[in-house]
Design a protein around this motif. Structure first.
Motif, PDB file in Angstrom:
ATOM      1  N   VAL A   1      -3.490  -0.187 -13.473  1.00 54.35           N
ATOM      2  CA  VAL A   1      -3.439   0.552 -12.052  1.00 54.35           C
ATOM      3  C   VAL A   1      -4.716   0.008 -11.184  1.00 54.35           C
ATOM      4  O   VAL A   1      -4.703   0.176 -10.126  1.00 54.35           O
ATOM      5  N   ALA A   2      -5.857   0.025 -12.009  1.00 55.84           N
ATOM      6  CA  ALA A   2      -7.072  -0.376 -11.035  1.00 55.84           C
ATOM      7  C   ALA A   2      -6.865  -1.749 -10.356  1.00 55.84           C
ATOM      8  O   ALA A   2      -7.261  -2.012  -9.136  1.00 55.84           O
ATOM      9  N   LYS A   3      -6.065  -2.761 -11.034  1.00 59.53           N
ATOM     10  CA  LYS A   3      -5.971  -4.005 -10.383  1.00 59.53           C
ATOM     11  C   LYS A   3      -4.785  -3.779  -9.240  1.00 59.53           C
ATOM     12  O   LYS A   3      -5.068  -4.752  -8.400  1.00 59.53           O
ATOM     13  N   THR A   4      -3.841  -3.014  -9.311  1.00 59.16           N
ATOM     14  CA  THR A   4      -2.902  -2.628  -8.371  1.00 59.16           C
ATOM     15  C   THR A   4      -3.693  -2.227  -7.090  1.00 59.16           C
ATOM     16  O   THR A   4      -3.443  -2.490  -5.986  1.00 59.16           O
ATOM     17  N   ILE A   5      -4.513  -1.182  -7.295  1.00 56.93           N
ATOM     18  CA  ILE A   5      -5.327  -0.640  -6.152  1.00 56.93           C
ATOM     19  C   ILE A   5      -6.087  -1.660  -5.827  1.00 56.93           C
ATOM     20  O   ILE A   5      -6.431  -1.681  -4.504  1.00 56.93           O
ATOM     21  N   GLY A   6      -7.033  -2.226  -6.479  1.00 61.13           N
ATOM     22  CA  GLY A   6      -7.955  -3.189  -5.801  1.00 61.13           C
ATOM     23  C   GLY A   6      -7.657  -4.553  -5.119  1.00 61.13           C
ATOM     24  O   GLY A   6      -8.364  -4.760  -4.353  1.00 61.13           O
ATOM     25  N   ALA A   7      -6.495  -5.023  -5.922  1.00 61.63           N
ATOM     26  CA  ALA A   7      -6.211  -6.231  -5.077  1.00 61.63           C
ATOM     27  C   ALA A   7      -4.468  -6.398  -5.094  1.00 61.63           C
ATOM     28  O   ALA A   7      -4.046  -7.439  -4.669  1.00 61.63           O
ATOM     29  N   GLY A   8      -3.778  -5.357  -5.289  1.00 64.08           N
ATOM     30  CA  GLY A   8      -2.261  -5.645  -5.177  1.00 64.08           C
ATOM     31  C   GLY A   8      -1.862  -4.714  -4.006  1.00 64.08           C
ATOM     32  O   GLY A   8      -0.624  -4.840  -3.825  1.00 64.08           O
ATOM     33  N   MET A   9      -2.380  -4.159  -3.199  1.00 59.79           N
ATOM     34  CA  MET A   9      -1.975  -3.550  -1.950  1.00 59.79           C
ATOM     35  C   MET A   9      -2.549  -4.142  -0.785  1.00 59.79           C
ATOM     36  O   MET A   9      -1.759  -3.881   0.304  1.00 59.79           O
ATOM     37  N   ILE A  10      -3.864  -4.388  -0.669  1.00 59.24           N
ATOM     38  CA  ILE A  10      -4.701  -5.192   0.385  1.00 59.24           C
ATOM     39  C   ILE A  10      -4.978  -6.343   0.150  1.00 59.24           C
ATOM     40  O   ILE A  10      -5.509  -6.553  -1.151  1.00 59.24           O
TER      41      ILE A  10
ATOM     42  N   LEU B   1     -14.401   7.330   2.812  1.00 60.49           N
ATOM     43  CA  LEU B   1     -15.104   8.559   3.707  1.00 60.49           C
ATOM     44  C   LEU B   1     -13.591   9.186   3.994  1.00 60.49           C
ATOM     45  O   LEU B   1     -13.567  10.562   4.106  1.00 60.49           O
ATOM     46  N   GLY B   2     -12.735   8.510   4.277  1.00 58.06           N
ATOM     47  CA  GLY B   2     -11.279   9.039   4.844  1.00 58.06           C
ATOM     48  C   GLY B   2     -10.652   9.713   3.696  1.00 58.06           C
ATOM     49  O   GLY B   2     -10.323  10.801   3.792  1.00 58.06           O
ATOM     50  N   ALA B   3     -10.587   9.119   2.504  1.00 53.50           N
ATOM     51  CA  ALA B   3     -10.041   9.741   1.336  1.00 53.50           C
ATOM     52  C   ALA B   3     -11.010  11.217   0.925  1.00 53.50           C
ATOM     53  O   ALA B   3     -10.368  12.260   0.920  1.00 53.50           O
TER      54      ALA B   3
ATOM     55  N   ALA C   1      -4.606   9.743  -0.998  1.00 53.91           N
ATOM     56  CA  ALA C   1      -5.418  10.016  -0.163  1.00 53.91           C
ATOM     57  C   ALA C   1      -6.596   8.684  -0.067  1.00 53.91           C
ATOM     58  O   ALA C   1      -6.725   7.988   0.852  1.00 53.91           O
ATOM     59  N   LEU C   2      -6.900   8.289  -1.403  1.00 59.96           N
ATOM     60  CA  LEU C   2      -7.454   6.878  -1.639  1.00 59.96           C
ATOM     61  C   LEU C   2      -6.721   5.531  -1.054  1.00 59.96           C
ATOM     62  O   LEU C   2      -7.303   4.787  -0.360  1.00 59.96           O
ATOM     63  N   ILE C   3      -5.630   5.725  -1.281  1.00 59.20           N
ATOM     64  CA  ILE C   3      -4.481   4.658  -1.018  1.00 59.20           C
ATOM     65  C   ILE C   3      -4.477   4.544   0.552  1.00 59.20           C
ATOM     66  O   ILE C   3      -4.425   3.453   1.247  1.00 59.20           O
ATOM     67  N   GLY C   4      -4.228   5.888   1.246  1.00 60.09           N
ATOM     68  CA  GLY C   4      -4.163   5.856   2.719  1.00 60.09           C
ATOM     69  C   GLY C   4      -5.357   5.553   3.269  1.00 60.09           C
ATOM     70  O   GLY C   4      -5.491   4.952   4.128  1.00 60.09           O
ATOM     71  N   GLY C   5      -6.482   6.066   2.752  1.00 55.23           N
ATOM     72  CA  GLY C   5      -7.712   5.679   3.233  1.00 55.23           C
ATOM     73  C   GLY C   5      -8.078   4.167   3.257  1.00 55.23           C
ATOM     74  O   GLY C   5      -8.474   3.489   4.332  1.00 55.23           O
ATOM     75  N   TYR C   6      -7.953   3.695   2.158  1.00 59.72           N
ATOM     76  CA  TYR C   6      -8.219   1.926   2.066  1.00 59.72           C
ATOM     77  C   TYR C   6      -7.240   1.227   2.913  1.00 59.72           C
ATOM     78  O   TYR C   6      -7.708   0.351   3.690  1.00 59.72           O
TER      79      TYR C   6
ATOM     80  N   ILE D   1      -1.060  10.576   3.039  1.00 60.56           N
ATOM     81  CA  ILE D   1      -1.450   9.147   3.425  1.00 60.56           C
ATOM     82  C   ILE D   1      -1.580   8.798   4.861  1.00 60.56           C
ATOM     83  O   ILE D   1      -2.792   8.484   5.090  1.00 60.56           O
ATOM     84  N   PRO D   2      -0.753   9.375   5.659  1.00 61.71           N
ATOM     85  CA  PRO D   2      -1.155   9.032   7.113  1.00 61.71           C
ATOM     86  C   PRO D   2      -2.295   9.776   7.516  1.00 61.71           C
ATOM     87  O   PRO D   2      -3.035   9.275   8.320  1.00 61.71           O
ATOM     88  N   ALA D   3      -2.594  11.249   6.983  1.00 65.27           N
ATOM     89  CA  ALA D   3      -4.038  11.602   7.444  1.00 65.27           C
ATOM     90  C   ALA D   3      -5.057  10.986   6.959  1.00 65.27           C
ATOM     91  O   ALA D   3      -5.918  10.721   7.813  1.00 65.27           O
ATOM     92  N   ALA D   4      -4.924  10.550   5.852  1.00 62.44           N
ATOM     93  CA  ALA D   4      -6.459  10.062   5.303  1.00 62.44           C
ATOM     94  C   ALA D   4      -6.488   8.574   5.955  1.00 62.44           C
ATOM     95  O   ALA D   4      -7.631   8.210   6.279  1.00 62.44           O
ATOM     96  N   ALA D   5      -5.312   7.933   6.197  1.00 61.63           N
ATOM     97  CA  ALA D   5      -5.185   6.508   6.828  1.00 61.63           C
ATOM     98  C   ALA D   5      -5.839   6.749   8.339  1.00 61.63           C
ATOM     99  O   ALA D   5      -6.764   5.969   8.614  1.00 61.63           O
ATOM    100  N   PHE D   6      -5.480   7.714   8.995  1.00 64.21           N
ATOM    101  CA  PHE D   6      -6.272   8.129  10.256  1.00 64.21           C
ATOM    102  C   PHE D   6      -7.488   8.309  10.302  1.00 64.21           C
ATOM    103  O   PHE D   6      -8.183   7.906  11.106  1.00 64.21           O
ATOM    104  N   MET D   7      -7.880   9.092   9.319  1.00 68.10           N
ATOM    105  CA  MET D   7      -9.712   9.267   9.265  1.00 68.10           C
ATOM    106  C   MET D   7     -10.235   8.141   8.930  1.00 68.10           C
ATOM    107  O   MET D   7     -11.316   7.788   9.478  1.00 68.10           O
TER     108      MET D   7
END
Length: 331
Positions: free
Chosen positions: A67-76, A91-93, A112-117, A316-322
């Motif tokens: 999961v860590a590898k997906t979040i860190g380098a697999g989405m962005i 901060l958004g999350a 929230a973390l995924i959206g913020g990132y 996700i959209p709320a955290a992304a916006f923040m």
């Protein structure tokens, strides 16, 4: 290594911010781990958070870092990530977690973390930084994880009631008050491994972009720090959300608590082994609904459930916006 260099100080600051998020994740999501075992009165709130926090930390020693590898380098696209993207995303999350905690809403810290990132990365470099494959499975499991939890919860509850159909209710309660200690531990293991790994991925991203890692790997000291932070957060407890999870959705007895926690644990640990970042909140909520629905559909308070679902949808959209706004302010 120069411990006074600006780069080193920025890295330390970002790691600290990530661990603050991890602590708040445990604090916010403590209700997921303890609501069922508290609402059935198997453990007191104090005993329950100690039990959950211990197994949150123990999860560091056996479930990998997919999961860590997906979040860190697999989405962005990691090449587009810098310190400001990570800081704004965190901060958004954090802001969304605090807002939903104030209103007692069991939303997903993970999303929230995924959206913020994602929001901060898009604010910097546009939608081209998004890696579709990572987002596809994550967004798919926003829907699938509560459905899987609900189906497993309903099946386990129905099977258990059938097995013990000729047994006195008082004896069933006695058995499952003990078994619920095991199911609560299993669920806390799942919560620890899936949620702590998300923070590990962010910290590894910080180290990689700063040049402290030659390849995107997760050092074991990062694993230990992430699990310690989420365990301490769980130990602090998110009491506002316990009542919503353990009482407002449906009334639970020990057999129901066992079925819900076991269903949630199976779903979350399975996803962690597959490297899929799922929401423990969504999964356990679905499992509780499934357990309640085996008695009768009206045993589930669908008005409360609808409010929770709407909170899920906008996370996700709320955290992304923040996060995007934060990035624009600090760039």
């Amino acid at each position: 290594m120069d411990f006074t260099s600006p780069t080193f100080l920025v890295v330390i600051g970002l790691i600290f911010t990530a661990l603050v998020f991890d602590f708040l994740n445990g604090f916010h999501d403590a209700a997921n781990s303890i609501a069922t075992v508290v609402s059935t009165r198997v453990l007191s709130p104090g005993q329950a958070v100690l039990w959950a926090a211990f197994f949150n930390f123990v999860a560091a020693f056996g479930f990998g870092v997919g999961v860590a590898k997906t979040i860190g380098a697999g989405m962005i696209d990691i090449k587009a990530v810098d310190s400001r993207v990570i800081f704004a995303g965190l901060l958004g999350a954090i802001a969304w977690n605090v807002i939903t905690w104030v209103f007692g809403l069991p939303t997903s810290s993970s999303h929230a973390l995924i959206g913020g990132y994602g929001g901060s990365a898009v604010a910097k470099a546009g939608f081209g930084v998004i890696i579709p494959s990572g987002w596809t499975k994550t967004l798919l499991f926003i829907v699938l994880s509560p459905v899987i939890g609900m189906i497993l919860g309903a099946c386990l509850m129905s099977l258990t009631l059938w097995i013990f159909r000729g047994t006195k209710p008082s004896r069933v309660d006695k058995y499952f008050r003990r078994l619920q200690l095991l199911s609560a531990a299993m669920f806390s293991l799942g919560h620890g491994t899936n949620d702590a790994q998300k923070t590990m991925g962010i910290i590894a991203g910080v180290l990689f972009t700063a040049g402290y890692l030659k390849s995107f790997d997760i050092p074991f000291w990062v694993v230990l720090m992430a699990h310690a932070a989420i365990g301490l957060g769980t130990l602090s407890g998110g009491w506002r959300i316990v009542r919503t999870m353990g009482q407002k959705i449906t009334a639970l007895r020990p057999v129901g608590g066992f079925s819900a926690e076991t269903a949630g644990a199976i779903s979350i640990i399975g996803a962690a082994w597959g490297g899929i970042p799922v929401s423990t909140t969504h999964t356990i909520t679905g499992a509780i609904i499934g357990v309640g629905a085996t008695r009768r559909v009206t045993a589930v308070k669908w008005g409360v459930t609808r409010r929770i679902v709407w909170a899920w949808i906008i996370t996700i959209p709320a955290a992304a916006f923040m996060a995007a706004v934060t990035y624009r302010l600090i760039r």
